[in-house]
Design a protein around this motif. Sequence first.
Motif, PDB file in Angstrom:
ATOM      1  N   SER A 142      -1.654   8.297 -16.424  1.00 27.31           N
ATOM      2  CA  SER A 142      -2.963   7.819 -15.969  1.00 27.31           C
ATOM      3  C   SER A 142      -2.960   6.298 -15.851  1.00 27.31           C
ATOM      4  O   SER A 142      -3.549   5.734 -14.911  1.00 27.31           O
ATOM      5  N   ALA A 143      -2.305   5.625 -16.808  1.00 30.23           N
ATOM      6  CA  ALA A 143      -2.198   4.166 -16.738  1.00 30.23           C
ATOM      7  C   ALA A 143      -1.504   3.752 -15.433  1.00 30.23           C
ATOM      8  O   ALA A 143      -1.950   2.836 -14.730  1.00 30.23           O
ATOM      9  N   LEU A 144      -0.405   4.462 -15.099  1.00 32.07           N
ATOM     10  CA  LEU A 144       0.323   4.215 -13.860  1.00 32.07           C
ATOM     11  C   LEU A 144      -0.590   4.441 -12.658  1.00 32.07           C
ATOM     12  O   LEU A 144      -0.618   3.644 -11.709  1.00 32.07           O
ATOM     13  N   LEU A 145      -1.336   5.542 -12.721  1.00 29.90           N
ATOM     14  CA  LEU A 145      -2.232   5.928 -11.631  1.00 29.90           C
ATOM     15  C   LEU A 145      -3.282   4.846 -11.396  1.00 29.90           C
ATOM     16  O   LEU A 145      -3.541   4.440 -10.250  1.00 29.90           O
ATOM     17  N   VAL A 146      -3.888   4.363 -12.479  1.00 31.61           N
ATOM     18  CA  VAL A 146      -4.926   3.346 -12.367  1.00 31.61           C
ATOM     19  C   VAL A 146      -4.332   2.040 -11.830  1.00 31.61           C
ATOM     20  O   VAL A 146      -4.868   1.437 -10.891  1.00 31.61           O
TER      21      VAL A 146
ATOM     22  N   ILE B 207       0.838  -1.207   0.000  1.00 25.40           N
ATOM     23  CA  ILE B 207       0.000   0.000   0.000  1.00 25.40           C
ATOM     24  C   ILE B 207       0.867   1.249   0.000  1.00 25.40           C
ATOM     25  O   ILE B 207       0.626   2.193  -0.753  1.00 25.40           O
ATOM     26  N   PHE B 208       1.938   1.253   0.833  1.00 28.38           N
ATOM     27  CA  PHE B 208       2.826   2.418   0.863  1.00 28.38           C
ATOM     28  C   PHE B 208       3.491   2.602  -0.489  1.00 28.38           C
ATOM     29  O   PHE B 208       3.545   3.712  -1.036  1.00 28.38           O
ATOM     30  N   TYR B 209       3.997   1.475  -1.049  1.00 27.90           N
ATOM     31  CA  TYR B 209       4.666   1.523  -2.352  1.00 27.90           C
ATOM     32  C   TYR B 209       3.733   2.095  -3.422  1.00 27.90           C
ATOM     33  O   TYR B 209       4.112   2.982  -4.197  1.00 27.90           O
ATOM     34  N   SER B 210       2.487   1.589  -3.443  1.00 31.64           N
ATOM     35  CA  SER B 210       1.519   2.077  -4.426  1.00 31.64           C
ATOM     36  C   SER B 210       1.212   3.553  -4.210  1.00 31.64           C
ATOM     37  O   SER B 210       1.059   4.307  -5.183  1.00 31.64           O
ATOM     38  N   SER B 211       1.133   3.984  -2.947  1.00 36.18           N
ATOM     39  CA  SER B 211       0.814   5.381  -2.668  1.00 36.18           C
ATOM     40  C   SER B 211       1.908   6.301  -3.201  1.00 36.18           C
ATOM     41  O   SER B 211       1.624   7.375  -3.756  1.00 36.18           O
ATOM     42  N   VAL B 212       3.173   5.876  -3.045  1.00 38.15           N
ATOM     43  CA  VAL B 212       4.279   6.677  -3.579  1.00 38.15           C
ATOM     44  C   VAL B 212       4.138   6.811  -5.089  1.00 38.15           C
ATOM     45  O   VAL B 212       4.293   7.904  -5.659  1.00 38.15           O
TER      46      VAL B 212
END
Lengths: 211, 211, 211, 211
Positions: free
Chosen positions: D163-167, D120-125
């Motif tokens: 956006s792809a990264l964001l999704v 979760i932390f990794y994804s948030s970064v």
Amino acid sequence: MTERPKIAPESGHGLERVIFFSDAVIAIALTLLAIELPVPKGEEWVHQLKDYLGSDYVAFLISFAVIATLWFNHHRMFQQIARLTYGMIWLNILGLFTIVLMPFATKILTGLGDLPAGPIFYSSVMVLWAVVWILMVLTATRQKLWSEDAPATAPGNMIFGASALLVAFGLSIPIAFVNSDWATFFWISAWPISSVGMRIRRSRLERASAQ
Amino acid sequence: MTERPKIAPESGHGLERVIFFSDAVIAIALTLLAIELPVPKGEEWVHQLKDYLGSDYVAFLISFAVIATLWFNHHRMFQQIARLTYGMIWLNILGLFTIVLMPFATKILTGLGDLPAGPIFYSSVMVLWAVVWILMVLTATRQKLWSEDAPATAPGNMIFGASALLVAFGLSIPIAFVNSDWATFFWISAWPISSVGMRIRRSRLERASAQ
Amino acid sequence: MTERPKIAPESGHGLERVIFFSDAVIAIALTLLAIELPVPKGEEWVHQLKDYLGSDYVAFLISFAVIATLWFNHHRMFQQIARLTYGMIWLNILGLFTIVLMPFATKILTGLGDLPAGPIFYSSVMVLWAVVWILMVLTATRQKLWSEDAPATAPGNMIFGASALLVAFGLSIPIAFVNSDWATFFWISAWPISSVGMRIRRSRLERASAQ
Amino acid sequence: MTERPKIAPESGHGLERVIFFSDAVIAIALTLLAIELPVPKGEEWVHQLKDYLGSDYVAFLISFAVIATLWFNHHRMFQQIARLTYGMIWLNILGLFTIVLMPFATKILTGLGDLPAGPIFYSSVMVLWAVVWILMVLTATRQKLWSEDAPATAPGNMIFGASALLVAFGLSIPIAFVNSDWATFFWISAWPISSVGMRIRRSRLERASAQ
């Protein structure tokens, strides 16, 4: 019209940035090598030093010489490159991947004691570098990325040098299964052999061009 | 035709890259010095701080001043260099080798307590730097690498400064066998002595050129 | 003839190298901040995280913001500098000394718990930076190092900003003796205060120049 | 006269310094990734290696690929930027903040075992990076910072990629609450999906421009 590789407008500022980024990565890997060196402690430092001399300090010297040589060759290649493609940038990133692994490979070289895994991992990293290097030279030739004043023999010389590296470290992998110290000695002996080979190659090329 | 040293086409972009790579290595070594500083813990921090003051923090200050001075001199020399040979690049790499050893030498300076091995290793690294430095100046003169607007007295001044370093750190090695603290004090006293020496030398040169 | 300060031929390549070296040191200090962050372990990570939130992670965020701001101001100053003297280069090295101390000061800020020594050391490093910064602006003005197109109000603005930093961190030192958490809060409140002060100053200068 | 954003005179030397500083930060973060790799010890290295393979080494490979890709995209964006504003410089610093967190996020990814907090932390970064990236593209368009020869489709392509990264990383956060390994697999699968998406987008744009 003919198909052309996608060439990025990298001749000016972009080429410099790729070189700069590579230099920063190599400089950090080189400097971090010495951070890992063990500090002998207290009265028994002479005995400890003897143990380290056989492993940690020698590994540091080898890795410093290796990374400095890789940087020197990177410097010489990019002196003769005039433009870049995205494919070339990614090959360069793959080359930096092997450089980034070097401080870790140096630690593992001595951290596993006499086990063959240390020298085998180290050799594999070097073999990967040599393969990436040859691919870079071939890509630069195929996509016409060389500078106009690069000598015609430069690509051949670079592939020759990388092949020597490939053979030396590649052959050391089966040797390491027998004795891991022999593998390390084999690397050191590969240095003068490849130098002699390069000298013979150069004198032949000069004789050929003189005719 | 006469024999000429193999001069690399380093006047433009290549010279900058060598300077850049050197800067990155020196900057990393400088910044890593402070990473190694011990953090005093808990209530006893005042006592611990006193212990450290006598060793770790002083060693950090000395090494920061030393590396900053080496960078300043490297900066001044390369301001007056117009081209490079491969031999010069390898001498520069050997110089960077001593810089890379500096954070380790700083750790060993205090890590071995009162044993002479700490100051002796530190001094040896500095002596190696001074020798490489003198070789670089001699090579630059022999291979005509100086820029056209470099003053004629520049190489002499550089050799004079490096010789002062060589004498100060070289003499401290036998002193360290007697008392390792004296060796450290000797380095600090060497600073004003070499400054005075340099000032005398400069005023003589000016008088000579005024006649 | 009149006495002139010794101006190094730093307008071209030399100025860039000094900027570059500074950037490398600042970039390394900035990146090393996060290396020191503690990794919470196992099942109890939620409780550990709460402890860290009150200290280590907040200290990291403050130090990142501080170093980024110092770099931004360094960038703006050197955009308007056209030449360098050796004195200016050494002042810059002294400024880098404070940057190099920042990761260590960040560790000490939380490593000593509630003791006042942590915030006092941190504040002292920042006060040293502000003093060096003001000396750099005064030196640049006295030795006429500013670029010709630098606005006349630039040196005044820089001294104003550094003075705000000096006052905020200087005042926090006596506060830290009473309560070390208050000192940290005082730094954060100093940020909007100095921003408002700068805005008032700018609008006054604009009104003055409009008359 | 119309209101204009405050544009810094960053077209020459200033733009280069911002790029340089970014490169140094990214290069250090990339190289430090490998420093954290655990060295298996002694006879049991084969078993330890298996444990690490499922976590630390895979995490290193993912993070190397991620940082290299971010650098490549940063390189491509700044190739097409001709000038900078202070707002853009601060957005870039915020982007560097996420890069600086990457080695720590990589450590936390495996350090917390099967707990969801790591992914979760990794994804948030990564989500923060993507948001900053989109803000940079929008700012560059609004403040007319693009170079004159930048293709008109470039900003759209960059927002599409981010956006792809964001999704991909945003969706992995709820997945991580169910199973943290699935979250990691989800990232890897996002790679080919976004590549296919980008290819479809490009071929459509080409058909549109051909009409």
